[in-house]
Design an enzyme around this catalytic site. Structure first.
Site, PDB file in Angstrom:
ATOM      1  N   HIS A  22      95.466  30.218  20.206  1.00 55.24           N
ATOM      2  CA  HIS A  22      94.502  30.802  21.137  1.00 55.24           C
ATOM      3  C   HIS A  22      93.424  31.496  20.305  1.00 55.24           C
ATOM      4  CE1 HIS A  22      96.905  29.964  24.749  1.00 55.24           C
ATOM      5  NE2 HIS A  22      97.927  30.118  23.922  1.00 55.24           N
ATOM      6  N   GLY A  28      96.350  38.192  29.420  1.00 54.38           N
ATOM      7  CA  GLY A  28      95.675  38.488  30.672  1.00 54.38           C
ATOM      8  C   GLY A  28      96.593  38.524  31.866  1.00 54.38           C
ATOM      9  N   GLU A  29      97.872  38.173  31.679  1.00 49.97           N
ATOM     10  CA  GLU A  29      98.796  38.148  32.826  1.00 49.97           C
ATOM     11  C   GLU A  29      99.152  39.542  33.332  1.00 49.97           C
ATOM     12  OE1 GLU A  29     100.196  34.515  30.318  1.00 49.97           O
ATOM     13  OE2 GLU A  29      99.310  36.496  29.964  1.00 49.97           O
ATOM     14  N   THR A  72      96.773  30.628  30.139  1.00 43.65           N
ATOM     15  CA  THR A  72      96.811  31.099  31.517  1.00 43.65           C
ATOM     16  C   THR A  72      95.415  31.403  32.034  1.00 43.65           C
ATOM     17  OG1 THR A  72      98.916  32.148  30.976  1.00 43.65           O
ATOM     18  CG2 THR A  72      97.912  32.739  33.070  1.00 43.65           C
ATOM     19  N   TYR A 103      95.716  25.966  31.510  1.00 43.95           N
ATOM     20  CA  TYR A 103      96.931  25.826  32.314  1.00 43.95           C
ATOM     21  C   TYR A 103      96.714  24.992  33.568  1.00 43.95           C
ATOM     22  CZ  TYR A 103     100.350  29.144  30.274  1.00 43.95           C
ATOM     23  OH  TYR A 103     101.279  29.771  29.482  1.00 43.95           O
ATOM     24  N   HIS A 155     106.495  24.242  23.434  1.00 43.40           N
ATOM     25  CA  HIS A 155     107.469  25.287  23.795  1.00 43.40           C
ATOM     26  C   HIS A 155     108.817  24.680  24.187  1.00 43.40           C
ATOM     27  CE1 HIS A 155     103.756  27.431  23.845  1.00 43.40           C
ATOM     28  NE2 HIS A 155     103.474  27.301  25.120  1.00 43.40           N
ATOM     29  N   ARG A 163     112.224  26.697  24.212  1.00 42.24           N
ATOM     30  CA  ARG A 163     112.334  27.956  24.949  1.00 42.24           C
ATOM     31  C   ARG A 163     113.615  28.003  25.788  1.00 42.24           C
ATOM     32  NH1 ARG A 163     107.197  28.792  27.878  1.00 42.24           N
ATOM     33  NH2 ARG A 163     108.180  30.788  28.289  1.00 42.24           N
ATOM     34  N   ASP A 175     101.599  29.363  18.466  1.00 43.92           N
ATOM     35  CA  ASP A 175     101.083  30.058  19.662  1.00 43.92           C
ATOM     36  C   ASP A 175     100.322  31.317  19.250  1.00 43.92           C
ATOM     37  OD1 ASP A 175     100.506  30.360  22.327  1.00 43.92           O
ATOM     38  OD2 ASP A 175     102.572  30.620  22.980  1.00 43.92           O
TER      39      ASP A 175
END
Length: 407
Positions: free
Chosen positions: A71, A77-78, A107, A138, A232, A235, A291
């Site tokens: 990024h 920002g969530e 996101t 996303y 991912h 995960r 990430d």
């Protein structure tokens, strides 16, 4: 900020080269940002030219690491606007051995834009890194500059794929099979037209549906498996098993180097790669990314943010060191950080130490820590310290970069 001046000719001596295959001790001549010559330890090196001679004293020399999921403009920002992660400065990449970066949105593909992402690519390029990006984010319809994925890939040089498109996640736009197929067909055809990667980089969440949509896309369409690139995948342990099956079907899967707590239903990146290699799945169908700059978020059962961390580029070199400490060889594990992402992303001068390749090089010390880093023929890290920094960086006492608030 102007582009860095052309690097002088550099002769590297006494390097134990892993290209990623073990080549033994070699000499390398570098110039114009490329590897010009590779010779044995006793071969006469070019003479009569002004050279910077660097003697590595037998240290290991590997290709610069390729981070396929970053990024570059910041993620998050969530948890409200205050939780937006700022962009990482240059030396956060190079101190981690990363010389090639693929940027993307996550996101937040509303307040953050593809235009901003392209500007971030150009900024890091001006500072000496090799950087490309994916359009989209996303959600569907994807965030683009021209109005379509195909046009973005066809007419904007630095955009090479689409992603990270979210699946099996409460933050996704809950795409249907038809929507995924249309998106993948645009990416694939644009890739054919331009020679670019043309992939759909897929964020996988914790949802029970896992990779079902990708399996159905492969079963019901003529699209090649390489177009679908889930990330991912470590995960959840069950998700990782699904991903192994997709790798056997021809997809390249991406492991994320995020922290994993003891007892968590996940595999850390080193364990995931080790399990992958032991599974017998195709060794060229796995990559590892960091990430970096992204919000490593956790959510409660109501979908509310309950904690977050931030991904770091150095997670790649830390994972590499863990694998070597477990007794795995560089020849076995380096492809996941170098040649595999280079092949997936169709970056022919990246990921290898060979004549004609870009002079992106990392020197490892005896403990597999980053000792020196060269990007496109220019030294960025020497003796573990950044010697080239971004415009808004300064050094702390410990040598780690921070923002210079005094500017």
């Amino acid at each position: 900020m102007p582009s860095p001046a052309p690097a002088p000719l550099v002769l590297i001596r006494n390097a134990e080269v892993h290209a990623p295959e073990a080549l033994g001790q070699r000499q390398l001549l570098l110039g114009g940002g490329r590897i010009l010559w590779i010779g044995g330890p006793t071969e006469p090196a070019p003479t009569g030219l002004p050279l910077e001679v660097v003697d590595l004293g037998g240290k290991r020399l590997i290709p610069g690491l390729i981070d396929g999921h970053v990024h570059i403009t910041g993620g998050g920002g969530e948890g409200g606007f205050a939780s937006r992660v700022p962009a990482l400065p240059l030396s956060r990449y190079t101190l981690g051995g990363v010389t090639t970066v693929i940027g993307l949105l996550g996101t937040d593909d509303v307040a953050r834009s593809t235009r901003e992402l392209v500007a971030g690519v150009m900024s890091l390029r001006e500072q000496g890194l090799s950087v490309w990006a994916h359009c989209g984010g996303y959600h569907l319809p994807p965030a683009t500059i021209t109005g379509s994925v195909a046009s973005d890939l066809a007419f904007i040089d630095c955009l090479i794929g689409v992603g990270e498109v979210a699946l099996s996640d409460h933050r996704s736009s809950q795409p249907t099979l038809d929507e995924l197929l249309r998106l993948a067909s645009q990416a694939h055809v644009a890739g054919l037209m331009t020679g670019k990667a043309g992939i759909v980089h897929l964020h996988l969440g914790d949802g029970a549906r896992g990779l079902d949509l990708v399996r159905r896309a492969l079963e019901l369409s003529e699209l090649p498996a390489r177009v679908f690139n889930p990330t991912h995948v470590n995960r959840r342990k069950a998700l990782f098993e699904e991903a192994l099956a997709l790798a056997r079907a021809g997809c390249s899967i991406d492991i994320t180097a995020f922290p994993v707590a003891e007892g968590e239903d996940a595999w850390d990146a080193a364990t995931a790669l080790q399990r992958y290699l032991e599974s017998g799945a195709p060794a060229d169908k796995v990559t590892i990314s960091s990430d970096a700059g992204g919000c490593l978020a956790c959510f409660d059962h109501a979908g509310q943010l309950c904690g977050m961390d931030v991904g770091a580029p150095a997670a790649l070199s830390a994972t590499l060191a863990q694998l070597l400490a477990r007794g795995l060889t560089l020849e076995a594990v380096l492809p996941a950080f170098t040649t595999n992402p280079a092949a997936l992303l169709r970056l022919p001068r990246k990921g290898r130490i060979e004549v004609g390749a870009d002079a992106d090089l990392v020197v490892l010390d005896a403990q597999a820590r980053i000792h020196d880093v060269m990007a496109l023929g220019t030294w960025h890290v020497r003796d573990g310290r950044a010697v080239r920094r971004g415009l808004f960086e300064t050094a702390t006492a410990g040598g780690d970069p921070t923002f210079d608030q005094g500017r």
